[in-house]
Design an enzyme around this catalytic site. Structure first.
Site, PDB file in Angstrom:
ATOM      1  N   GLU A 143       0.757  -1.181   0.118  1.00 33.48           N
ATOM      2  CA  GLU A 143       0.136  -0.238  -0.260  1.00 33.48           C
ATOM      3  C   GLU A 143       0.302   1.274   0.005  1.00 33.48           C
ATOM      4  O   GLU A 143       0.719   2.246  -0.253  1.00 33.48           O
ATOM      5  CB  GLU A 143      -0.801  -0.578   1.328  1.00 33.48           C
ATOM      6  N   HIS A 157     -10.460  -3.749  10.929  1.00 32.42           N
ATOM      7  CA  HIS A 157     -11.451  -3.984   9.884  1.00 32.42           C
ATOM      8  C   HIS A 157     -12.885  -3.196   9.148  1.00 32.42           C
ATOM      9  O   HIS A 157     -13.150  -3.443   8.949  1.00 32.42           O
ATOM     10  CB  HIS A 157     -11.131  -4.949   9.930  1.00 32.42           C
ATOM     11  N   ALA A 173     -10.427   0.302   4.083  1.00 31.95           N
ATOM     12  CA  ALA A 173     -10.169   1.890   4.178  1.00 31.95           C
ATOM     13  C   ALA A 173      -8.767   0.958   5.522  1.00 31.95           C
ATOM     14  O   ALA A 173      -7.804   2.071   5.231  1.00 31.95           O
ATOM     15  CB  ALA A 173     -10.464   2.688   4.897  1.00 31.95           C
ATOM     16  N   ASP A 174      -8.653   0.896   6.331  1.00 33.71           N
ATOM     17  CA  ASP A 174      -7.691   0.194   7.393  1.00 33.71           C
ATOM     18  C   ASP A 174      -6.127  -0.019   6.845  1.00 33.71           C
ATOM     19  O   ASP A 174      -5.676   0.165   8.030  1.00 33.71           O
ATOM     20  CB  ASP A 174      -8.169  -0.816   8.509  1.00 33.71           C
ATOM     21  N   PHE A 175      -6.685  -0.947   5.949  1.00 34.69           N
ATOM     22  CA  PHE A 175      -5.432  -1.030   5.659  1.00 34.69           C
ATOM     23  C   PHE A 175      -4.449   0.829   4.910  1.00 34.69           C
ATOM     24  O   PHE A 175      -3.325   0.334   4.276  1.00 34.69           O
ATOM     25  CB  PHE A 175      -4.795  -1.781   4.346  1.00 34.69           C
TER      26      PHE A 175
HETATM   27  C1  LIG Z   1      -1.888  -4.591   4.479  1.00 35.79           C
HETATM   28  C2  LIG Z   1      -2.441  -5.341   4.140  1.00 35.79           C
HETATM   29  N1  LIG Z   1      -2.915  -5.159   3.154  1.00 35.79           N
HETATM   30  C3  LIG Z   1      -4.358  -6.475   2.374  1.00 35.79           C
HETATM   31  C4  LIG Z   1      -4.103  -6.882   3.806  1.00 35.79           C
HETATM   32  C5  LIG Z   1      -5.597  -8.014   2.903  1.00 35.79           C
HETATM   33  N2  LIG Z   1      -5.439  -8.950   2.837  1.00 35.79           N
HETATM   34  C6  LIG Z   1      -5.878 -10.245   4.116  1.00 35.79           C
HETATM   35  S1  LIG Z   1      -4.702 -11.418   3.293  1.00 35.79           S
HETATM   36  C7  LIG Z   1      -4.204 -11.456   2.373  1.00 35.79           C
HETATM   37  C8  LIG Z   1      -3.472 -12.770   1.280  1.00 35.79           C
HETATM   38  C9  LIG Z   1      -2.296 -12.431   2.632  1.00 35.79           C
HETATM   39  O1  LIG Z   1      -1.369 -13.393   1.842  1.00 35.79           O
HETATM   40  P1  LIG Z   1      -0.656 -14.422   2.499  1.00 35.79           P
HETATM   41  O2  LIG Z   1       0.477 -13.727   3.357  1.00 35.79           O
HETATM   42  O3  LIG Z   1       0.458 -15.281   1.666  1.00 35.79           O
HETATM   43  O4  LIG Z   1      -0.877 -15.329   3.521  1.00 35.79           O
HETATM   44  P2  LIG Z   1      -2.034 -16.478   3.481  1.00 35.79           P
HETATM   45  O5  LIG Z   1      -3.569 -15.914   3.460  1.00 35.79           O
HETATM   46  O6  LIG Z   1      -1.806 -16.824   1.847  1.00 35.79           O
HETATM   47  O7  LIG Z   1      -2.037 -17.211   4.488  1.00 35.79           O
HETATM   48  C10 LIG Z   1      -4.539 -10.288   1.693  1.00 35.79           C
HETATM   49  C11 LIG Z   1      -3.798  -9.563   0.499  1.00 35.79           C
HETATM   50  C12 LIG Z   1      -4.395  -7.351   4.459  1.00 35.79           C
HETATM   51  N3  LIG Z   1      -4.735  -7.628   5.936  1.00 35.79           N
HETATM   52  N4  LIG Z   1      -3.194  -6.112   5.210  1.00 35.79           N
END
Ligand SMILES: Cc1ncc(C[n+]2csc(CCOP(=O)(O)OP(=O)(O)O)c2C)c(N)n1
Ligand SMILES: Cc1ncc(C[n+]2csc(CCOP(=O)(O)OP(=O)(O)O)c2C)c(N)n1
Ligand SMILES: [Mg+2]
Ligand SMILES: [Mg+2]
Lengths: 324, 344, 344, 324
Positions: free
Chosen positions: B60, B130, B84-86
């Site tokens: 981000e 969230h 939005a929190d991200f």
């Molecule tokens: C800073 C941030 N950006 C976006 C998200 C949204 N998000 C939640 S889980 C995820 C995917 C995470 O993938 P990974 O780290 O590989 O873990 P997995 O779910 O595959 O176990 C995303 C992008 C988040 N939680 N935090």
């Protein structure tokens, strides 16, 4: 690996099975809509949690990300606390305030999950800094998915941990996807996280994350040095998530097509629970009937806890402003 | 006029502007998934393909800077954040570069017309990290335009205006609104930035509301009418720049002000509107103003706590009745059935 | 009582607490330089050495998480940012973890007592990206304590309280205050968090001010006195939690309110206090409130623009006189000589 | 390097000298207190700006960080615009709103400086994305100090640029310090930024940043591939800052002891201006008298601009709200 006793193998298997069954039962229950909290199941990835936590001491601490049940349970977090938390009950580990992605159980060194990518790495690095300042023989562990490596803060944490040679283990569960985005749209071709970590002067190993022996072996082979000041370690554990990113569904149930069915099936063949159980049998340590009876016991235990958790009271709205 | 969903309205606004202006593109986590951000990016993805609608890694911080750098050479990026929190991670680039660009280069650096869509609000037990509504935080900083469409027509019209605006615009979309229906013009009709909307006329009390709270305010107004109170509802639509005139005119008419916002009270939009009244509408006011906002704590997950945390139409009705020196009676029937479904 | 500088007072507060509590440490960019953050960390550095006062790379994002992780196992980190503006990069960790920690784990995760010192405000043509006052933004989020000591005694006393508090505290320090002198107890006397301070009593008008604006307010009050107006000055000291009682009592006494804050107006502290008056002090008010804040644009560098951008004692005097229906006359003599020196 | 003509050498030298003298004159002027803006002089580091910008086309764009005068001038930014900006005048390149750390001159592709570490990398990556989308043959350049590599966002930018093979050049001026912090407190021992970049699949070269030939050569050898889709490049230019971090003083004037006097002196021996001039003489292209007369011309020119800049009017306070 010869230092793994038969007893240890048995308890590792039981642990894998217990975590698997807990999540499977929760995934079924989740469909009822009684757990109003976005939930990320770690089904298929249990060997990482069990292998790593099996190598830790009680004084070691763990942080993790959104996909956190496996780490919470493997570190010894209360199953009742987990289930009551998912149900939003006062008896939950976070008293119903946190839900699936904000778990905690300080009594066993599970210091918290946070669903924001990158948090677990920084938190563990900070606890490791404190341990080093106080000359404590503890290690801090950060569990996270390979998606966290998309975040700059992850590299800040690695850089800091390496600069100060902190006793922290970064455990990446590389399950090839972040939500539904494959590695190919997130990293340049040919990327190796281990190579990157090495360039950040973090020692690294890539291991079969579906093989509890391999994970445990990796931890065992690196943790002592890490604990005694040789600096941080990255374990990149290759594994695979079986269900949808968030929620209980299988790909086919939700018509998801972002990954090939054959890919999922090939990883399910490498099921960490089955592999561990198979070894017990092939090594002559246990028999199928043992496995079956443990399974039955575990099922009973979890169903029991689930019912108890439903009986835990709802938080009283008058407590809304507690603990700000 | 035909009725369409809020999600479709957003989609139409983007697609129509993308047809007009080839410099617009959409990126952010999961924008090209079949689910397409509550279906808002699916049509754009289908129509314009991966060159103009493409996924992004979770980065981000730099991503916002990348959007700004693209805008600096003529692009109009739409950045979408599923929560939005991200975007706290983008604050540095958003507030230090996008919001300041035009000013800090004295106009000689041009403008960086980035549109940032952020999803806010309550859902399926989203919890503290969230669910946050960031309008108060963002509006504090000059240089950003901050809008919160509540209704489908505004979703489309504000999107169009945002995509034609010569500067960065943040659009905050409340999660539970995507499936709501409303009349929306088929044509590309912009809704002006910086203009509030009187969505119900009334004479006894002014309710200024934002986003989802505008629905609750309308709901409350209906109930109030049945109790003999005529409420005027002003949907703020744009948080910054603030449409002081519309608000003050309404207060002048009613002499009573309740503000209902989706963020917290302290240094929040509800305080801002109350302050405006105290400074520029003081002589119109017949009674103290009332602010309605989130409870002053992080968002809990558990349902009974969530229920206590989020204000509703009932909260508004009670506030108005107390303000008018009357009793509100039982307002429990005002609680909507919460039919938002998980898992996210 | 002896007089010492604001910088020395901060230093004393830290050093005395560090003597008491070996878990306190200080880190951040340049904290161990000879210059020691306007001399505030030099003594700690000398006394406690590099194990407890140490430099950090520019990695504001992870560093805040590292501080929180250290706090989670018993440390009390002090994080220092030479400019608050850089802390946008820390917002994710600060607002998503530190501010929520205690609540989101239902109290079972303990607390994370991180103290974050941020330098704010005007200086040597700092410009738009290096001068922002973040109190309004930070105070919006429940779970953070936000303080703004204006005077040396409060600098020491609030520092002590912050370092004894069971949760995260942000201390905002206005750049031009470091060299100001004031009486400060030699002992470790905490100043309570959440308590405003009446720094001058008066009966005609209440001036609520923050940080550097409290100086300007005192200056204004002196001038007002010479014009026959008795001003009460309330130094807010803590922004969150807000000391509503002290403010309301003062408004009750004077019936007039001017608020002067170092941040912007929209969704800012000046609006917050005005809103408080409109909601809970309405019946005390004899006239509209007045908000005094930064001009609604990013901070310019050039001196004549800076002069128009930053409000001063003269702004306050004029606002009060207009409020009281009188003419302010010439207030140009109120402008201080700006003797802050660069290069930073 | 044989493709550098004598004329090019001469103009490179003049450019180095012009930038050096501009900053030296400004540094003297700064002491008077008439430039109320935190100012970071690039004296000693000019060869990076001149070598890189010499290899760019007019359609290429440049972003930079706080230490930005050298890049602004080398890309062709108006010297009057710079000086009037430092003086806070309406005629400044940012009309007095920006000061030393917020410079811009779009007419020559200098798209802006931003003093927040990491910004220039993301901005250049974004412009490069736009160029690629539009099939434009342009390159975006990010200048920054090695301190920006402390920031996670830098690695996000590298990762993104490499994933999408964007036409962006990351030009790091590694001057060994961030403010007064040496590399050793910010990176693990043995860190190589080039190695890190390689692990992020960004091609990298380390060059002598005090040798304009070397820098120019490095650009020439990589820019065509970068321009035509081979992906981003990192040039790590080793150089040294002569004055204090911010402001005009020499270490001795401010009693600064964070770096050894001998270190500074050894780098001053490697003065990029002197080296370039020396080469002109040793190669028989120019004579000392040529160098002297250019110097005199340049001095006159800058002093002249300085006086004109003082005559530029102050911004009118009534324009405070323009361009928000
Ligand atoms: C800073 C941030 N950006 C976006 C998200 C949204 N998000 C939640 S889980 C995820 C995917 C995470 O993938 P990974 O780290 O590989 O873990 P997995 O779910 O595959 O176990 C995303 C992008 C988040 N939680 N935090
Ligand atoms: C995000 C951020 N954090 C901190 C700073 C404060 N700061 C200004 S310059 C500087 C040092 C930069 O060092 P480097 O990038 O190596 O450039 P140099 O000054 O050596 O040319 C720092 C830390 C900043 N500008 N931005
Ligand atoms: Mg993953
Ligand atoms: Mg440097």
């Amino acid at each position: 690996m010869s230092d793994i006793t038969a007893d240890m193998r048995v308890s590792q298997y039981k642990e894998l099975l217990r975590i698997r069954r807990t999540e499977e039962i929760l995934a079924e229950e989740y469909r009822k809509g009684t757990m109003r909290t976005p939930t990320h199941f770690g089904i298929g990835q249990e060997a990482v949690a069990v292998g790593v936590c099996g190598g830790l001491n009680l004084g070691d601490v763990v942080y993790t990300h959104h996909r956190s049940h496996t780490h919470y349970l493997a570190k010894g977090g209360s199953p009742f606390g987990l289930i009551a938390e998912l149900l939003g009950r006062e008896g939950g580990c976070s008293r119903g305030r946190g839900g699936s992605v904000h778990l905690v159980d300080r009594s066993v060194g599970f210091l918290g999950s946070s669903p924001v990518l990158g948090h677990s790495l920084a938190l563990a690095t900070g606890s490791a800094l404190a341990f080093k300042m106080d000359n404590k023989p503890s290690i801090a562990v950060a569990f996270f998915g390979e998606g966290a490596f998309d975040e700059g803060s992850a590299w800040e944490s690695l850089n800091y941990a390496a600069t100060w040679k902190l006793p922290v283990m970064f455990v990446c569960e590389n399950n090839l996807y972040a939500t539904e985005s494959p590695l190919s749209v997130r990293q340049p071709e040919g990327t190796s996280f281990c190579e990157r970590a090495n360039a950040f002067k973090v020692k690294s190993q890539r291991v079969d994350g579906n093989d509890v022996d391999a994970v445990f072996g990796s931890v065992k082979s690196t943790i002592d040095a890490c604990r005694s000041g040789a600096g941080p370690v990255l374990l990149e554990c290759m594994t695979y998530r079986w269900r949808e990113h968030v929620g209980p569904l299988w790909d086919y149930e939700a018509n998801r097509t972002f990954r090939p069915k054959a890919e999922l099936e090939s990883w399910m063949e490498k099921c960490p629970v089955k592999r561990s159980g198979g070894k017990l049998i092939s090594m002559g340590i246990s028999q199928q009937s043992d496995l079956d009876s443990w399974r039955a016991d575990i099922n009973d235990e979890i169903e029991n806890i689930l019912q108890n958790a439903y009986d835990s009271p709802w938080p009283d709205p008058s407590t809304l402003f507690e603990n700000i | 006029m035909r009725e369409i969903k809020y999600s479709k309205a957003l989609s139409e606004g983007m697609v129509e502007e993308m047809e007009r202006n080839k410099d617009i593109f959409i990126t952010g986590i999961s924008v090209d998934y079949p689910s397409g951000i509550f279906g808002t990016t699916t049509e754009a993805s289908k129509r314009f393909g991966p060159k103009r609608v493409f996924d992004a890694p979770a980065m981000e911080n730099a991503l916002m800077g990348i959007a700004i750098g693209a805008a600096a050479v003529g692009k109009r990026p739409i950045i979408v954040s599923p929560r939005a929190d991200f975007m706290f991670l983008s604050f540095d680039m958003l507030l230090q570069l996008a919001a300041k660009w035009k000013y800090m280069f004295g106009g000689n650096g041009g403008t960086v017309p980035v549109v940032v869509r952020m999803i806010i609000g309550r859902g399926w037990g989203q919890g503290s990290t969230h669910s946050q509504s960031l309008q108060s935080t963002l509006a504090h900083f000059p240089g950003l335009t901050v809008v919160m469409p509540a209704f489908p027509a505004d979703a489309k019209g504000l999107m169009i205006s945002a995509l034609r605006h010569n500067g960065p615009v943040v659009i905050l979309e409340y999660r539970t609104l995507y499936d709501t229906l409303g009349e929306v013009p088929e044509d590309s009709v912009p809704v002006p930035l910086g203009k509030a909307n009187i969505i119900r006329e009334g004479s006894d009390v002014t309710i200024v509301a934002t986003s989802f709270m505008s629905y609750e305010a309308l709901h409350a107004a209906t109930e109030l009418e049945s109790q003999g109170v005529s409420a005027e509802v002003v949907d703020l639509r744009t948080i910054s720049p603030l449409d002081e005139e519309t608000i003050l005119n309404s207060i002048k008419k009613t002499g009573h002000l309740v503000v209902a916002d989706t963020s917290w009270e302290l240094c929040g939009v509800s305080s801002e509107i109350a302050a405006l009244a105290a400074e520029k509408g003081f002589n119109f006011l017949k009674a103290p103003v009332r602010r309605i906002a989130l409870a002053a704590c992080p968002a809990p997950v558990s349902q009974p706590l969530e229920k206590a945390f989020y204000p509703t139409a009932a909260t508004i009705v009670k506030a108005v009745m107390v303000m008018l020196g009357r009793s509100a009676g039982n307002v429990a029937h005002l609680d909507r059935i919460d039919n938002f479904k998980g898992p996210y």
